[in-house]
Design an enzyme around this catalytic site. Structure first.
Site, PDB file in Angstrom:
ATOM      1  N   TYR A  56       0.837  -1.209   0.000  1.00  0.00           N
ATOM      2  CA  TYR A  56       0.000   0.000   0.000  1.00  0.00           C
ATOM      3  C   TYR A  56       0.875   1.264   0.000  1.00  0.00           C
ATOM      4  CZ  TYR A  56      -3.738  -3.213   1.511  1.00  0.00           C
ATOM      5  OH  TYR A  56      -4.637  -4.251   1.607  1.00  0.00           O
ATOM      6  N   HIS A  96       0.258 -11.602   2.357  1.00  0.00           N
ATOM      7  CA  HIS A  96      -0.776 -10.880   1.608  1.00  0.00           C
ATOM      8  C   HIS A  96      -1.559 -11.774   0.631  1.00  0.00           C
ATOM      9  CE1 HIS A  96      -1.692  -6.531   0.149  1.00  0.00           C
ATOM     10  NE2 HIS A  96      -2.745  -7.302  -0.008  1.00  0.00           N
TER      11      HIS A  96
HETATM   12  N1  LIG Z   1      -5.886  -8.515   1.658  1.00  0.00           N
HETATM   13  C1  LIG Z   1      -6.242  -8.084   0.464  1.00  0.00           C
HETATM   14  O1  LIG Z   1      -5.924  -8.697  -0.562  1.00  0.00           O
HETATM   15  C2  LIG Z   1      -7.054  -6.846   0.330  1.00  0.00           C
HETATM   16  C3  LIG Z   1      -7.208  -6.020   1.434  1.00  0.00           C
HETATM   17  N2  LIG Z   1      -7.948  -4.869   1.351  1.00  0.00           N
HETATM   18  C4  LIG Z   1      -8.131  -4.073   2.600  1.00  0.00           C
HETATM   19  O2  LIG Z   1      -9.517  -3.877   2.811  1.00  0.00           O
HETATM   20  C5  LIG Z   1      -9.776  -2.486   3.024  1.00  0.00           C
HETATM   21  C6  LIG Z   1     -11.176  -2.101   2.579  1.00  0.00           C
HETATM   22  O3  LIG Z   1     -11.409  -2.497   1.263  1.00  0.00           O
HETATM   23  P1  LIG Z   1     -11.851  -1.525   0.061  1.00  0.00           P
HETATM   24  O4  LIG Z   1     -11.427  -2.191  -1.179  1.00  0.00           O
HETATM   25  O5  LIG Z   1     -11.425  -0.145   0.329  1.00  0.00           O
HETATM   26  O6  LIG Z   1     -13.429  -1.637   0.065  1.00  0.00           O
HETATM   27  P2  LIG Z   1     -14.629  -1.170   1.009  1.00  0.00           P
HETATM   28  O7  LIG Z   1     -15.658  -2.217   0.829  1.00  0.00           O
HETATM   29  O8  LIG Z   1     -14.157  -0.808   2.355  1.00  0.00           O
HETATM   30  O9  LIG Z   1     -15.172   0.103   0.248  1.00  0.00           O
HETATM   31  C7  LIG Z   1     -14.534   1.328   0.293  1.00  0.00           C
HETATM   32  C8  LIG Z   1     -15.367   2.312  -0.538  1.00  0.00           C
HETATM   33  O10 LIG Z   1     -16.667   2.442   0.045  1.00  0.00           O
HETATM   34  C9  LIG Z   1     -16.918   3.804   0.370  1.00  0.00           C
HETATM   35  N3  LIG Z   1     -17.630   3.784   1.660  1.00  0.00           N
HETATM   36  C10 LIG Z   1     -17.096   3.514   2.875  1.00  0.00           C
HETATM   37  N4  LIG Z   1     -18.051   3.564   3.828  1.00  0.00           N
HETATM   38  C11 LIG Z   1     -19.215   3.861   3.201  1.00  0.00           C
HETATM   39  C12 LIG Z   1     -20.542   4.056   3.649  1.00  0.00           C
HETATM   40  N5  LIG Z   1     -20.883   3.942   4.932  1.00  0.00           N
HETATM   41  N6  LIG Z   1     -21.489   4.365   2.728  1.00  0.00           N
HETATM   42  C13 LIG Z   1     -21.156   4.478   1.435  1.00  0.00           C
HETATM   43  N7  LIG Z   1     -19.912   4.308   0.946  1.00  0.00           N
HETATM   44  C14 LIG Z   1     -18.948   4.005   1.821  1.00  0.00           C
HETATM   45  C15 LIG Z   1     -15.574   4.481   0.420  1.00  0.00           C
HETATM   46  O11 LIG Z   1     -15.652   5.828   0.004  1.00  0.00           O
HETATM   47  P3  LIG Z   1     -15.227   7.054   0.960  1.00  0.00           P
HETATM   48  O12 LIG Z   1     -13.765   6.905   1.257  1.00  0.00           O
HETATM   49  O13 LIG Z   1     -15.514   8.255   0.099  1.00  0.00           O
HETATM   50  O14 LIG Z   1     -16.110   6.979   2.161  1.00  0.00           O
HETATM   51  C16 LIG Z   1     -14.760   3.653  -0.591  1.00  0.00           C
HETATM   52  O15 LIG Z   1     -14.972   4.162  -1.892  1.00  0.00           O
HETATM   53  C17 LIG Z   1      -8.649  -1.795   2.232  1.00  0.00           C
HETATM   54  O16 LIG Z   1      -8.488  -0.460   2.634  1.00  0.00           O
HETATM   55  C18 LIG Z   1      -7.482  -2.688   2.564  1.00  0.00           C
HETATM   56  O17 LIG Z   1      -6.992  -2.340   3.858  1.00  0.00           O
HETATM   57  C19 LIG Z   1      -8.577  -4.526   0.189  1.00  0.00           C
HETATM   58  C20 LIG Z   1      -8.429  -5.302  -0.953  1.00  0.00           C
HETATM   59  C21 LIG Z   1      -7.659  -6.519  -0.967  1.00  0.00           C
HETATM   60  O1  LIG Z   2      -5.526  -3.925  -1.632  1.00  0.00           O
HETATM   61  C1  LIG Z   2      -5.044  -5.064  -1.545  1.00  0.00           C
HETATM   62  O2  LIG Z   2      -4.728  -5.532  -0.451  1.00  0.00           O
HETATM   63  C2  LIG Z   2      -4.820  -5.892  -2.719  1.00  0.00           C
HETATM   64  O3  LIG Z   2      -4.406  -7.003  -2.550  1.00  0.00           O
HETATM   65  C3  LIG Z   2      -5.066  -5.468  -4.135  1.00  0.00           C
HETATM   66  O4  LIG Z   2      -5.555  -6.568  -4.883  1.00  0.00           O
HETATM   67  C4  LIG Z   2      -5.997  -4.316  -4.368  1.00  0.00           C
HETATM   68  O5  LIG Z   2      -7.248  -4.663  -3.913  1.00  0.00           O
HETATM   69  C5  LIG Z   2      -5.994  -3.923  -5.786  1.00  0.00           C
HETATM   70  O6  LIG Z   2      -5.073  -3.288  -6.211  1.00  0.00           O
HETATM   71  C6  LIG Z   2      -7.118  -4.352  -6.639  1.00  0.00           C
HETATM   72  O7  LIG Z   2      -6.963  -3.925  -7.937  1.00  0.00           O
END
Ligand SMILES: NC(=O)C1=CN([C@@H]2O[C@H](COP(=O)(O)OP(=O)(O)OC[C@H]3O[C@@H](n4cnc5c(N)ncnc54)[C@H](OP(=O)(O)O)[C@@H]3O)[C@@H](O)[C@H]2O)C=CC1
Ligand SMILES: O=C(O)C(=O)[C@@H](O)[C@H](O)C(=O)CO
Length: 277
Positions: free
Chosen positions: A49, A107
């Site tokens: 990240y 990861h």
């Molecule tokens: N281990 C892995 O492979 C992965 C881990 N992750 C982790 O998971 C976390 C969260 O996942 P993410 O992909 O961001 O998805 P989320 O499902 O958390 O969605 C985030 C989006 O939803 C919006 N949002 C948040 N709260 C609300 C609400 N109450 N109402 C409406 N919209 C809302 C945010 O916008 P806004 O900011 O404008 O509120 C943002 O655009 C990441 O930050 C990361 O730490 C993610 C992907 C892969």
């Molecule tokens: O955000 C993470 O932790 C990821 O593993 C990525 O896959 C991330 O969600 C992304 O870049 C998706 O296009």
């Protein structure tokens, strides 16, 4: 205060954490400080990240005692070889400016490389040496879990997997329950495909006088899934943590789970084939 879960290593972890991807730079730090002020006590980051320094800075700026916040990071695919995994965690500690992380995950398993067992052995060593408190994995299937457990005898404390109403992961939740692993949910809202306007969610929001986002996070809580929603908006940050004052009925839970789709993954992130370095 947010309720906690007991992990299989006799530590505890908040029932909701804060996702920090893709928050970076000064705006990113400010969003993380605001999340800590809103009451989050777990920050989820990763080497990939490129915001571990911001997480550390937010932690210090918040003025919170270090032991009140769970700092979680992840080893990337390019660091799976044993020595590289050890160096990866040390690098994270340096960028975060902490002496130990509270949770460290692999990861992605990247099975074609065949080195995730080495990364797991490194985490077991780092835990014994006190550089990480709890150790876990992310995006592991039952087969990957079985391999690392058979190899080391150590069961991950958590497995962070894609989990949202379009992809509820019923099978992996059963596997985790059987093995004593806490299910953690990434993209818990469903990100760009968040079903905020679907009647299963919108009707429940109206019935309970909450927002659709709160309904989705409450659904996680009642499944026993630990969500890590990301929001850069202070009001949504507060709402996303405020889901312990109402309860969804069985039919409401079932209607949300029925939003599942055959191909419900957000970007085809099947851990058997999707690899990230
Ligand atoms: N281990 C892995 O492979 C992965 C881990 N992750 C982790 O998971 C976390 C969260 O996942 P993410 O992909 O961001 O998805 P989320 O499902 O958390 O969605 C985030 C989006 O939803 C919006 N949002 C948040 N709260 C609300 C609400 N109450 N109402 C409406 N919209 C809302 C945010 O916008 P806004 O900011 O404008 O509120 C943002 O655009 C990441 O930050 C990361 O730490 C993610 C992907 C892969
Ligand atoms: O955000 C993470 O932790 C990821 O593993 C990525 O896959 C991330 O969600 C992304 O870049 C998706 O296009």
């Amino acid at each position: 205060m947010t309720p906690t879960y007991d992990l299989n290593d006799a530590t505890t972890i908040p029932a909701i954490g804060f996702g920090t991807y893709p928050l970076r730079g000064e705006d990113g730090t400010a969003a993380m400080v605001s999340a800590l002020e809103a009451g989050y006590r777990m920050l989820d980051t990763a080497v990939n990240y490129e915001n571990e320094a911001e997480v550390g800075e937010a932690l210090r700026r918040s003025g919170l005692p270090r032991d009140e916040v769970v700092v979680a990071s992840k080893i990337p695919g390019r660091h799976h070889a044993y020595d590289d995994a050890i160096a990866s965690v040390r690098g994270s500690l340096e960028r975060l400016g902490v002496e130990r992380t509270d949770l460290h995950l692999i990861h992605w398993p990247n099975p074609s490389q065949g080195k995730y067992v080495e990364a797991w052995r490194a985490l077991v060593r780092l835990q014994a040496d006190g550089l990480v408190r709890s150790i876990g994995v992310s995006n592991f299937t039952e087969e990957h879990l079985t391999r690392i457990i058979d190899d080391t005898g150590v069961v991950p404390a958590v497995n962070q997997v894609e989990l949202h109403p379009r992809f509820p992961q019923a099978r992996m939740r059963e596997v985790h329950d059987r093995l004593g692993i806490r299910t953690e949910a990434w993209s818990p809202m469903g990100k760009r495909r968040a079903p905020l306007g679907e009647s299963a969610v919108a009707d429940a929001a109206e019935a309970h006088g909450v927002t659709p986002g709160q309904v989705i996070l409450r659904w996680h809580v009642q499944l026993g899934s630990l969500p890590i929603p990301k929001s850069a908006d202070p009001q949504r940050q507060r709402q996303n943590l405020d889901v312990f004052g109402f309860e969804l009925a069985g039919e409401e839970m079932d209607a949300i789970s029925a939003l599942a789709e055959d191909d419900g993954r957000l970007f085809g992130g099947d851990p058997d084939t999707h690899e990230e370095m």
